[in-house]
Design a protein around this motif. Sequence first.
Motif, mmCIF file in Angstrom:
data_model
loop_
_atom_site.group_PDB
_atom_site.id
_atom_site.type_symbol
_atom_site.label_atom_id
_atom_site.label_comp_id
_atom_site.label_asym_id
_atom_site.label_seq_id
_atom_site.Cartn_x
_atom_site.Cartn_y
_atom_site.Cartn_z
ATOM 1 N N GLU A 92 0.838 -1.209 0.000
ATOM 2 C CA GLU A 92 0.000 0.000 0.000
ATOM 3 C C GLU A 92 0.866 1.249 0.000
ATOM 4 N N PHE A 93 1.935 1.217 0.782
ATOM 5 C CA PHE A 93 2.853 2.348 0.818
ATOM 6 C C PHE A 93 3.475 2.588 -0.556
ATOM 7 N N ARG A 94 3.839 1.508 -1.238
ATOM 8 C CA ARG A 94 4.485 1.652 -2.545
ATOM 9 C C ARG A 94 3.511 2.066 -3.639
ATOM 10 N N SER A 95 2.229 1.968 -3.388
ATOM 11 C CA SER A 95 1.258 2.553 -4.309
ATOM 12 C C SER A 95 1.281 4.071 -4.187
ATOM 13 N N ALA A 96 1.467 4.516 -2.957
ATOM 14 C CA ALA A 96 1.425 5.957 -2.693
ATOM 15 C C ALA A 96 2.728 6.650 -3.037
ATOM 16 N N LEU A 122 -0.495 -1.880 -11.166
ATOM 17 C CA LEU A 122 -1.831 -2.255 -10.715
ATOM 18 C C LEU A 122 -1.960 -3.773 -10.587
ATOM 19 N N VAL A 123 -1.386 -4.483 -11.538
ATOM 20 C CA VAL A 123 -1.420 -5.945 -11.476
ATOM 21 C C VAL A 123 -0.683 -6.434 -10.233
ATOM 22 N N TYR A 124 0.479 -5.836 -9.968
ATOM 23 C CA TYR A 124 1.265 -6.200 -8.788
ATOM 24 C C TYR A 124 0.475 -5.945 -7.505
ATOM 25 N N GLN A 125 -0.275 -4.858 -7.498
ATOM 26 C CA GLN A 125 -1.071 -4.507 -6.326
ATOM 27 C C GLN A 125 -2.343 -5.330 -6.210
ATOM 28 N N GLY A 126 -2.660 -6.104 -7.249
ATOM 29 C CA GLY A 126 -3.887 -6.891 -7.231
ATOM 30 C C GLY A 126 -5.126 -6.036 -7.375
ATOM 31 N N ARG A 127 -4.977 -4.903 -8.071
ATOM 32 C CA ARG A 127 -6.090 -3.966 -8.223
ATOM 33 C C ARG A 127 -6.708 -4.079 -9.616
ATOM 34 N N ILE A 129 -8.082 -2.884 -13.094
ATOM 35 C CA ILE A 129 -7.674 -1.821 -14.019
ATOM 36 C C ILE A 129 -8.932 -1.117 -14.534
ATOM 37 N N PRO A 130 -9.105 0.156 -14.191
ATOM 38 C CA PRO A 130 -10.329 0.869 -14.564
ATOM 39 C C PRO A 130 -10.543 0.904 -16.077
ATOM 40 N N GLY A 131 -11.691 0.414 -16.537
ATOM 41 C CA GLY A 131 -12.030 0.483 -17.955
ATOM 42 C C GLY A 131 -11.289 -0.506 -18.832
ATOM 43 N N GLY A 132 -10.477 -1.373 -18.238
ATOM 44 C CA GLY A 132 -9.698 -2.325 -19.030
ATOM 45 C C GLY A 132 -8.314 -1.791 -19.332
ATOM 46 N N ALA A 133 -7.362 -2.690 -19.552
ATOM 47 C CA ALA A 133 -5.959 -2.320 -19.701
ATOM 48 C C ALA A 133 -5.710 -1.390 -20.877
ATOM 49 N N ARG A 134 -6.317 -1.673 -22.025
ATOM 50 C CA ARG A 134 -6.023 -0.873 -23.218
ATOM 51 C C ARG A 134 -6.537 0.553 -23.080
ATOM 52 N N LEU A 172 2.061 7.243 -12.615
ATOM 53 C CA LEU A 172 0.732 7.813 -12.385
ATOM 54 C C LEU A 172 -0.352 6.754 -12.249
ATOM 55 N N ALA A 173 -0.100 5.561 -12.781
ATOM 56 C CA ALA A 173 -1.135 4.528 -12.876
ATOM 57 C C ALA A 173 -1.771 4.185 -11.536
ATOM 58 N N VAL A 174 -0.991 4.238 -10.458
ATOM 59 C CA VAL A 174 -1.512 3.830 -9.150
ATOM 60 C C VAL A 174 -1.961 5.010 -8.299
ATOM 61 N N GLY A 175 -1.991 6.220 -8.895
ATOM 62 C CA GLY A 175 -2.458 7.387 -8.154
ATOM 63 C C GLY A 175 -1.573 7.743 -6.974
ATOM 64 N N PRO A 176 -0.285 8.014 -7.205
ATOM 65 C CA PRO A 176 0.645 8.270 -6.099
ATOM 66 C C PRO A 176 0.384 9.606 -5.406
ATOM 67 N N LYS A 177 0.886 9.705 -4.189
ATOM 68 C CA LYS A 177 0.842 10.954 -3.439
ATOM 69 C C LYS A 177 2.215 11.612 -3.375
ATOM 70 N N LEU A 178 3.256 10.788 -3.497
ATOM 71 C CA LEU A 178 4.632 11.277 -3.530
ATOM 72 C C LEU A 178 5.340 10.624 -4.702
ATOM 73 N N VAL A 179 5.979 11.436 -5.543
ATOM 74 C CA VAL A 179 6.728 10.922 -6.687
ATOM 75 C C VAL A 179 8.189 11.311 -6.509
ATOM 76 N N ILE A 180 9.061 10.303 -6.558
ATOM 77 C CA ILE A 180 10.495 10.540 -6.439
ATOM 78 C C ILE A 180 11.093 10.526 -7.836
ATOM 79 N N CYS A 181 11.681 11.637 -8.231
ATOM 80 C CA CYS A 181 12.327 11.754 -9.539
ATOM 81 C C CYS A 181 13.836 11.657 -9.314
ATOM 82 N N ASP A 182 14.396 10.489 -9.589
ATOM 83 C CA ASP A 182 15.814 10.259 -9.335
ATOM 84 C C ASP A 182 16.615 10.542 -10.604
#
Length: 286
Positions: A92-96, A122-127, A129-134, A172-182
């Motif tokens: 859950e943390f890694r989604s955010a 999303l697949v990894y999270q077991g969630r 996929i809204p509207g289908g993958a494509r 963006l796919a998992v709706g993050p709250k924090l994005v790390i740009c390395d």
Amino acid sequence: MSTATPLFRGTNLVKEFKTGSAGPFGRAKAFRAVDDVSLEVRSGETLALVGESGSGKSTTARLVARLMDVTGGTVEFEGVDVTRTSGAALKEFRSAVQVIFQDPYSSLNPKHTVERLVTAPLVYQGRKIPGGARAFTRQLMERVGLNPLHSERYPSQFSGGQAQRIGIARALAVGPKLVICDEAVSALDVSVQAQVINLLRDLQADEGFGYLFIAHDLAVVRQIATRVAVMSQGRIVETGTRDDVFENPTHEYAKTLLKAVPRINPDWDRRRREADAARTAEERAS
């Protein structure tokens, strides 16, 4: 600055790596890559962590994302200690918290299509996929400025800038709250850097997430940062607002680092600040 709970807070972070085996009478030698680092990021702001190569920036980023365990210190997200989180809570943390890496090609599996790459989190999270993958992938591709009809192509069929946009879409796919740009734009041509930076700023304005922006290019940092933390030999030696750090650095290392930044035309700099202020006022009014 608001006194509300930060989105992310790292307190006294330490990361040590063993550099040899222990002898019969003592402990193994260790190299301290991150040494007593404290930092925080709030929603809607960009904290730039800057310094020379080897200063500990990327290691700090991996501690923040829990891609690496800390040797000492604590990691908090939305006020909750996640330093030792595991299992479902870590997922859950890694989604955010999502990471956009420096080399887009090395972070994208060359054997997977864009559709599979973007939906993988999303697949990894077991969630579901809204509207289908494509449809979901095409919507995200359009949002990051890519042709949605190219969702069945492979990373090698895209330019470096386009491949980095795929990485952004995946984050963006998992709706993050924090994005790390390395070092997310350091491998790109200057003109492409500007396009990706504008995209990152637009996405932040729309979504309100925070950025931890790891970089060594201070000219890029000046364009995107809200606050700046300067890192040297595993420690943060200076922190403040972008303008405070760039205009009035106090630590000798920060002063030396900033001397390498190309001087900006004062008229251009003034116009940029006015544009930033107008943009912020417009965003607050909307």
